[in-house]
Scaffold this motif. Structure first.
Motif, PDB file in Angstrom:
ATOM      1  N   THR A  64     -11.205 -40.125  39.924  1.00 45.43           N
ATOM      2  CA  THR A  64     -10.718 -38.889  39.321  1.00 45.43           C
ATOM      3  C   THR A  64      -9.518 -39.237  38.450  1.00 45.43           C
ATOM      4  O   THR A  64      -8.939 -40.320  38.568  1.00 45.43           O
ATOM      5  CB  THR A  64     -10.297 -37.860  40.386  1.00 45.43           C
ATOM      6  OG1 THR A  64      -9.242 -38.416  41.191  1.00 45.43           O
ATOM      7  CG2 THR A  64     -11.468 -37.482  41.266  1.00 45.43           C
ATOM      8  N   LEU A  65      -9.159 -38.326  37.569  1.00 46.28           N
ATOM      9  CA  LEU A  65      -8.009 -38.553  36.694  1.00 46.28           C
ATOM     10  C   LEU A  65      -6.723 -38.212  37.416  1.00 46.28           C
ATOM     11  O   LEU A  65      -6.646 -37.222  38.147  1.00 46.28           O
ATOM     12  CB  LEU A  65      -8.133 -37.701  35.432  1.00 46.28           C
ATOM     13  CG  LEU A  65      -9.361 -37.933  34.547  1.00 46.28           C
ATOM     14  CD1 LEU A  65      -9.285 -37.029  33.322  1.00 46.28           C
ATOM     15  CD2 LEU A  65      -9.478 -39.382  34.123  1.00 46.28           C
ATOM     16  N   SER A  66      -5.702 -39.016  37.179  1.00 41.31           N
ATOM     17  CA  SER A  66      -4.384 -38.714  37.720  1.00 41.31           C
ATOM     18  C   SER A  66      -3.820 -37.497  36.990  1.00 41.31           C
ATOM     19  O   SER A  66      -4.308 -37.119  35.912  1.00 41.31           O
ATOM     20  CB  SER A  66      -3.447 -39.912  37.529  1.00 41.31           C
ATOM     21  OG  SER A  66      -3.145 -40.072  36.141  1.00 41.31           O
ATOM     22  N   PRO A  67      -2.793 -36.840  37.540  1.00 40.63           N
ATOM     23  CA  PRO A  67      -2.189 -35.696  36.834  1.00 40.63           C
ATOM     24  C   PRO A  67      -1.744 -36.045  35.412  1.00 40.63           C
ATOM     25  O   PRO A  67      -1.931 -35.245  34.487  1.00 40.63           O
ATOM     26  CB  PRO A  67      -1.006 -35.328  37.725  1.00 40.63           C
ATOM     27  CG  PRO A  67      -1.451 -35.728  39.109  1.00 40.63           C
ATOM     28  CD  PRO A  67      -2.223 -37.002  38.896  1.00 40.63           C
ATOM     29  N   LEU A  68      -1.184 -37.232  35.213  1.00 44.01           N
ATOM     30  CA  LEU A  68      -0.786 -37.640  33.864  1.00 44.01           C
ATOM     31  C   LEU A  68      -2.019 -37.793  32.979  1.00 44.01           C
ATOM     32  O   LEU A  68      -2.019 -37.361  31.814  1.00 44.01           O
ATOM     33  CB  LEU A  68      -0.003 -38.953  33.904  1.00 44.01           C
ATOM     34  CG  LEU A  68       0.312 -39.568  32.524  1.00 44.01           C
ATOM     35  CD1 LEU A  68       1.209 -38.636  31.712  1.00 44.01           C
ATOM     36  CD2 LEU A  68       0.944 -40.945  32.673  1.00 44.01           C
ATOM     37  N   ALA A  69      -3.067 -38.411  33.504  1.00 39.80           N
ATOM     38  CA  ALA A  69      -4.282 -38.627  32.716  1.00 39.80           C
ATOM     39  C   ALA A  69      -4.887 -37.300  32.262  1.00 39.80           C
ATOM     40  O   ALA A  69      -5.386 -37.186  31.140  1.00 39.80           O
ATOM     41  CB  ALA A  69      -5.304 -39.424  33.526  1.00 39.80           C
ATOM     42  N   ILE A  70      -4.836 -36.298  33.137  1.00 47.10           N
ATOM     43  CA  ILE A  70      -5.355 -34.977  32.762  1.00 47.10           C
ATOM     44  C   ILE A  70      -4.588 -34.433  31.569  1.00 47.10           C
ATOM     45  O   ILE A  70      -5.179 -33.862  30.632  1.00 47.10           O
ATOM     46  CB  ILE A  70      -5.270 -34.009  33.959  1.00 47.10           C
ATOM     47  CG1 ILE A  70      -6.238 -34.451  35.065  1.00 47.10           C
ATOM     48  CG2 ILE A  70      -5.564 -32.573  33.525  1.00 47.10           C
ATOM     49  CD1 ILE A  70      -6.112 -33.662  36.352  1.00 47.10           C
ATOM     50  N   ARG A  71      -3.266 -34.646  31.557  1.00 44.52           N
ATOM     51  CA  ARG A  71      -2.455 -34.173  30.425  1.00 44.52           C
ATOM     52  C   ARG A  71      -2.757 -34.961  29.164  1.00 44.52           C
ATOM     53  O   ARG A  71      -2.585 -34.469  28.047  1.00 44.52           O
ATOM     54  CB  ARG A  71      -0.967 -34.263  30.752  1.00 44.52           C
ATOM     55  CG  ARG A  71      -0.533 -33.406  31.925  1.00 44.52           C
ATOM     56  CD  ARG A  71       0.956 -33.124  31.889  1.00 44.52           C
ATOM     57  NE  ARG A  71       1.761 -34.329  31.809  1.00 44.52           N
ATOM     58  CZ  ARG A  71       2.197 -35.017  32.875  1.00 44.52           C
ATOM     59  NH1 ARG A  71       1.871 -34.600  34.102  1.00 44.52           N
ATOM     60  NH2 ARG A  71       2.942 -36.081  32.736  1.00 44.52           N
ATOM     61  N   LEU A  72      -3.198 -36.205  29.334  1.00 41.58           N
ATOM     62  CA  LEU A  72      -3.455 -37.066  28.180  1.00 41.58           C
ATOM     63  C   LEU A  72      -4.808 -36.816  27.527  1.00 41.58           C
ATOM     64  O   LEU A  72      -5.032 -37.288  26.403  1.00 41.58           O
ATOM     65  CB  LEU A  72      -3.378 -38.543  28.607  1.00 41.58           C
ATOM     66  CG  LEU A  72      -2.006 -39.108  28.946  1.00 41.58           C
ATOM     67  CD1 LEU A  72      -2.153 -40.532  29.481  1.00 41.58           C
ATOM     68  CD2 LEU A  72      -1.092 -39.100  27.729  1.00 41.58           C
ATOM     69  N   VAL A  73      -5.722 -36.112  28.214  1.00 42.25           N
ATOM     70  CA  VAL A  73      -7.093 -35.967  27.714  1.00 42.25           C
ATOM     71  C   VAL A  73      -7.113 -35.413  26.295  1.00 42.25           C
ATOM     72  O   VAL A  73      -7.657 -36.021  25.366  1.00 42.25           O
ATOM     73  CB  VAL A  73      -7.934 -35.082  28.656  1.00 42.25           C
ATOM     74  CG1 VAL A  73      -9.244 -34.693  27.997  1.00 42.25           C
ATOM     75  CG2 VAL A  73      -8.211 -35.812  29.966  1.00 42.25           C
ATOM     76  N   ASP A  74      -6.528 -34.241  26.099  1.00 45.85           N
ATOM     77  CA  ASP A  74      -6.563 -33.621  24.772  1.00 45.85           C
ATOM     78  C   ASP A  74      -5.716 -34.382  23.767  1.00 45.85           C
ATOM     79  O   ASP A  74      -6.103 -34.535  22.603  1.00 45.85           O
ATOM     80  CB  ASP A  74      -6.099 -32.170  24.855  1.00 45.85           C
ATOM     81  CG  ASP A  74      -7.157 -31.259  25.454  1.00 45.85           C
ATOM     82  OD1 ASP A  74      -8.307 -31.709  25.582  1.00 45.85           O
ATOM     83  OD2 ASP A  74      -6.832 -30.110  25.794  1.00 45.85           O
ATOM     84  N   GLN A  75      -4.543 -34.856  24.194  1.00 40.14           N
ATOM     85  CA  GLN A  75      -3.676 -35.603  23.279  1.00 40.14           C
ATOM     86  C   GLN A  75      -4.378 -36.854  22.752  1.00 40.14           C
ATOM     87  O   GLN A  75      -4.283 -37.182  21.568  1.00 40.14           O
ATOM     88  CB  GLN A  75      -2.376 -36.004  23.992  1.00 40.14           C
ATOM     89  CG  GLN A  75      -1.522 -34.837  24.441  1.00 40.14           C
ATOM     90  CD  GLN A  75      -0.297 -35.304  25.201  1.00 40.14           C
ATOM     91  OE1 GLN A  75       0.323 -36.313  24.871  1.00 40.14           O
ATOM     92  NE2 GLN A  75       0.059 -34.574  26.247  1.00 40.14           N
TER      93      GLN A  75
END
Length: 307
Positions: A64-75
């Motif tokens: 699964t994606l880490s919380p930071l990775a989730i924020r990075l998806v769209d960026q």
């Protein structure tokens, strides 16, 4: 923490990061980029060091994606698309010389109702442009915000998709379908017959349903769904020669009537019209080719609405 100069960053890691965030698997991301798994694992290690974060977190047999990775998806998607546009840019862009393929998801209804018109317009103005129309599925709709980063759009009425860019195309009503030899149905399906008959539905789940089918339930009729087929054009084949009933959009009525063995009839309630729209991810907002494609859909939608 000091920001590294852009010249010291390996921008290839942006490609690896996008694949990892999209696939959520080192193996699948490596296959997508045609790289070896050790090579992509090395990129993941460098990304983990750069961000000070695991990016992918193992849970059982998957990641699964880490919380930071989730924020990075769209960026990441926006940054990568911007970089692609920089290197694909020309002094002038001419649709008539483009060879781009646009990937659009939707139902067979949306392809018949507007996709064929858009394809015809494109053939006249940009013969090198191609469209790939793929059938959507419940998981696609549920995760549309994620999946639409990597495709050009989805044709779907308002309701199942939210929080994305869209352009309204046209509205449509609903009609009933019954076998021509169904003696219980004349020119209209009555509420009594609707409650007692078996139905063919096109979608039936929490995430996939038609507004007319849901409205029938809200009016107190729980349809006895005998068959579910994920396509509107196939429905007449499951109704002809039976006592089953179905619901289709009014713009498909001529196609249903041409099937043979079925008739199009009125419903016993005023069905709420659907509003068909083209939805896309903000990552495509400033892509000139994507803008051209959206304008083509909008033009086709205006033509259909005026019919």
């Amino acid at each position: 923490m000091a920001t590294k100069p852009l010249s010291r960053l390996d921008l290839n890691l942006l490609v690896a990061l996008d694949a990892l965030l999209t696939e959520r698997s080192v193996t699948r991301a490596a296959e997508r980029l045609s790289l070896s798994q050790p090579a992509l694992s090395a990129s993941l290690s460098r990304l983990r060091i750069h961000f000070g974060d695991p990016i992918l977190v193992r849970e059982g047999n998957s990641y699964t994606l880490s919380p930071l990775a989730i924020r990075l998806v769209d960026q990441t998607a926006i940054a990568l698309e911007s970089a692609r546009r920089v290197f694909a840019a020309h002094a002038e862009w001419d649709a008539s010389e483009s060879t781009r393929e646009f990937v659009i998801y939707g139902s067979d209804y949306s392809f018949v109702a507007i996709g064929r018109h858009v394809s015809a317009l494109a053939a006249e103005r940009a013969p090198g442009v191609r469209f790939r129309f793929n059938l959507h599925y419940p998981q696609f709709v549920q995760d549309a915000g994620h999946v639409l980063r990597t495709v050009d759009g989805i044709l779907i009425p308002h309701g199942p998709v939210e929080g994305l860019r869209y352009v309204d195309l046209f509205s449509d009503g609903w009609v009933g379908v019954a076998a021509t030899d169904n003696t219980l149905v004349g020119d209209e399906i009555t509420m009594e017959v609707a409650a007692s008959s078996q139905w063919v539905f096109t979608y039936q789940s929490q995430l996939a349903f038609t507004s007319a089918g849901r409205q029938l339930q809200e009016l107190g009729v729980e349809p006895k769904v005998q068959t579910v087929v994920e396509g509107f054009l196939a429905m007449p084949a499951f109704i002809a020669g039976t006592q089953r009933l179905g619901l289709i959009q009014a713009r498909l009525a001529p196609f249903a009537a041409n099937h043979g063995g079925v008739k199009v009839v009125s419903l016993p309630f005023e069905a709420t019209p659907l509003q068909e729209a083209l939805w896309w991810h903000p990552v495509h907002d400033r892509d000139p080719e994507h803008v051209w494609m959206r304008l083509l859909f909008a033009e086709a939608g205006r033509t259909i609405a005026a019919e």
